[in-house]
Design a protein around this motif. Sequence first.
Motif, PDB file in Angstrom:
ATOM      1  N   UNK A 165       1.230   6.625  12.010  1.00  0.00           N
ATOM      2  CA  UNK A 165       2.645   6.853  11.464  1.00  0.00           C
ATOM      3  C   UNK A 165       2.883   6.709   9.850  1.00  0.00           C
ATOM      4  N   UNK A 166       3.861   7.301   9.408  1.00  0.00           N
ATOM      5  CA  UNK A 166       3.884   6.917   8.005  1.00  0.00           C
ATOM      6  C   UNK A 166       4.731   5.632   7.698  1.00  0.00           C
ATOM      7  N   UNK A 167       4.407   4.870   6.893  1.00  0.00           N
ATOM      8  CA  UNK A 167       5.548   3.939   6.641  1.00  0.00           C
ATOM      9  C   UNK A 167       6.340   4.078   5.289  1.00  0.00           C
ATOM     10  N   UNK A 168       7.597   4.065   5.348  1.00  0.00           N
ATOM     11  CA  UNK A 168       8.269   4.299   4.202  1.00  0.00           C
ATOM     12  C   UNK A 168       8.546   2.837   3.799  1.00  0.00           C
ATOM     13  N   UNK A 169       8.137   2.418   2.494  1.00  0.00           N
ATOM     14  CA  UNK A 169       8.512   1.063   1.980  1.00  0.00           C
ATOM     15  C   UNK A 169       9.128   1.275   0.695  1.00  0.00           C
ATOM     16  N   UNK A 170       9.831   0.523   0.396  1.00  0.00           N
ATOM     17  CA  UNK A 170      10.300   0.394  -0.865  1.00  0.00           C
ATOM     18  C   UNK A 170       9.733  -0.536  -1.470  1.00  0.00           C
ATOM     19  N   UNK A 171       9.021  -0.226  -2.648  1.00  0.00           N
ATOM     20  CA  UNK A 171       8.423  -1.151  -3.522  1.00  0.00           C
ATOM     21  C   UNK A 171       9.302  -2.016  -4.490  1.00  0.00           C
ATOM     22  N   UNK A 172       9.119  -2.901  -4.806  1.00  0.00           N
ATOM     23  CA  UNK A 172      10.095  -3.780  -6.029  1.00  0.00           C
ATOM     24  C   UNK A 172       8.901  -4.299  -7.139  1.00  0.00           C
TER      25      UNK A 172
END
Lengths: 246, 181
Positions: A165-172
């Motif tokens: 599954x594709x993980x959508x992460x917001x990176x900071x």
Amino acid sequence: MNEENILTLEKFSGPLDLLLSLIAKNEVDIFDIPISEITKQYMNYIYAANSFNIELAAEFVVMASTLIEIKSRMMLPKEIDEETGEEIDPREELVARLIEYSQFKAIASHLAKAEGDYSLRFSREQDYFEDIVDNTNLQLTSEMILKAMSKVLLKRKIRIEENSPMLMETEEYSVEVLISDLQAKLREKRRLTFDEIISSHPTRAYMTGIFLAILEMYKMGEITISQEYSYSDITVNYTKDTQNGQ
Amino acid sequence: MDNRKHIIEALLFAHGEAVKIKNIEAVFDAYYEDIYPILCELRDDYDEQKRGMRIIITHDTVKMVSREEYYPYIKLLLSPPEPTTLSQAALETLAIVAYRQPVTRSEIERIRGVQSTSSLDTLIARGLVDSNGRLDLPGRPMGFVTTDEFLQFMQIETIEELPDFGAFSGVDMQENEEEKE
């Protein structure tokens, strides 16, 4: 030169490679391997290598069990091939594998030579034109499309793991952290291009953060920035602590 | 005078990378037998004069590349990436694919005695190896073959021109063929 004697499995590309090297070192005939002695030396390598890649280790252990099996069969009464009436040498299969492998190893070093020249030749990249001829009978399979897509993504170092599954992460990112990262990199390399800097994390958030970090470092007078012409790669030169003779 | 040689030279330069010989045939509305000798002539001209470029011909493609011996000078002008070298594992895998193609991953791993997935991935990403579909073997495994890029790598026109290593060692390379699962 004592370091050369440190037992390490990593320099062998596999158990067969290690066996070949032991056979060469002991100067024994590959068709008459002293199994007992070679097994002993082989096991020394296995025992000495306690910390390394577990998957590789498993493959070395499989070979160890093969050697021990051959060794024990050597001690049993000789088996006779029913068809030919000849004695069966328990080492026969291993020898065949070693010879087969050693051929490919020889070919591999031939290929390495070819690669030497190959990597020194350049051609123009085909970026302006598309072939106009020969698109008529184009037969695409889903595999070909996936491959083409992976190639594009590979350039940006993004991988498609099959079925994951594709993980959508917001990176900071904080600019402070990025500055210290960049300082560390520049201290080592002195000079980096923007592409090299972002190649590890080609995401929009990282690119923006690192761009701000570069501007900040420029303001602090730690780096100089140059660009040959519009849109060409930006080169960042580190000018801080240049005491090591630069 | 037949100026096709010079036209082809222009085509090779303008196109960049490897040009399909088929497409050159289409440009002149000619056959392979007409075009191939011109390509060879062009290649030999370049070699005789030790031009800065070389012409690399394979069965399917022709490509204009810089001559390797001038690499040190290119390096003074540009900063080309350091030549990347394939690992020993990848070279062994490439050798097996070259001489046993089409070959399955499990056959490669049987010969090498170690798992070879990452080596295969590297070779595929470098364009030297490709899969050519499923083989008619139990489990319909994927078969791996070398590519046109590999021919350029070896500077040979067809895979049949690979040096015969079996002859050197006195062991038949095909001996274990029937063992393939």
